[in-house]
Design a protein around this motif. Sequence first.
Motif, short mmCIF file in Angstrom:
data_model
loop_
_atom_site.label_atom_id
_atom_site.label_comp_id
_atom_site.label_asym_id
_atom_site.label_seq_id
_atom_site.Cartn_x
_atom_site.Cartn_y
_atom_site.Cartn_z
N TYR A 4 0.82 -1.21 0.00
CA TYR A 4 0.00 0.00 0.00
C TYR A 4 0.86 1.27 0.00
O TYR A 4 0.51 2.25 -0.63
CB TYR A 4 -0.96 0.01 1.19
CG TYR A 4 -0.28 0.24 2.51
CD1 TYR A 4 -0.04 1.52 2.98
CD2 TYR A 4 0.16 -0.83 3.30
CE1 TYR A 4 0.60 1.74 4.18
CE2 TYR A 4 0.80 -0.62 4.49
CZ TYR A 4 1.02 0.67 4.93
OH TYR A 4 1.67 0.88 6.12
N TYR A 54 -6.97 -0.92 -0.21
CA TYR A 54 -5.93 -1.79 -0.73
C TYR A 54 -5.98 -3.16 -0.06
O TYR A 54 -5.82 -4.19 -0.72
CB TYR A 54 -4.56 -1.14 -0.55
CG TYR A 54 -3.46 -1.89 -1.23
CD1 TYR A 54 -3.32 -1.82 -2.61
CD2 TYR A 54 -2.58 -2.68 -0.51
CE1 TYR A 54 -2.31 -2.51 -3.26
CE2 TYR A 54 -1.57 -3.37 -1.15
CZ TYR A 54 -1.44 -3.29 -2.52
OH TYR A 54 -0.43 -3.98 -3.16
N ARG A 57 -8.75 -5.32 -1.65
CA ARG A 57 -8.78 -5.31 -3.11
C ARG A 57 -9.24 -6.62 -3.73
O ARG A 57 -9.60 -6.64 -4.90
CB ARG A 57 -7.42 -4.89 -3.66
CG ARG A 57 -6.29 -5.84 -3.38
CD ARG A 57 -4.95 -5.14 -3.68
NE ARG A 57 -3.83 -6.02 -3.47
CZ ARG A 57 -3.27 -6.28 -2.30
NH1 ARG A 57 -3.75 -5.71 -1.21
NH2 ARG A 57 -2.23 -7.10 -2.20
#
Length: 128
Positions: A4, A54, A57
């Motif tokens: 990230y 993130y 995801r």
Amino acid sequence: MGKYNELLAYKLSYALAKEVFFITKGFPKEELFGLSDQIRRSSRSVCVNIVEAYRKRIYPKHFVMKLSDADGECSETIVWIDMAFDFGYIHAEIHDHLLEEYERVGRIIGTMMKSPAKFRKLLSQFNR
């Protein structure tokens, strides 16, 4: 882009949150629990929501939802920056710089929201 903290949106928003913190240290004491607190919270929430997105995801809808939250916090921060300028707490140069950078972060977040599959692919690449 395996982590990230390698995401451009994260790097920019994190740096901006730090910048906002130091700028707001110069705000009047009566704003400590008002404008200072609000702008600090929203600016920090931008990068936090990007990280949360993130981490999720693998789930495209959740990914986009968290990015939408990040974009909302980005927009909120822009309003607080406008208020800080209108109240005379920051100069035009700082105002314009922050607005330009937060608009940039918003555009990057928007691009990320349009292509969640790209970030899901990253997950499979790093799990090999």
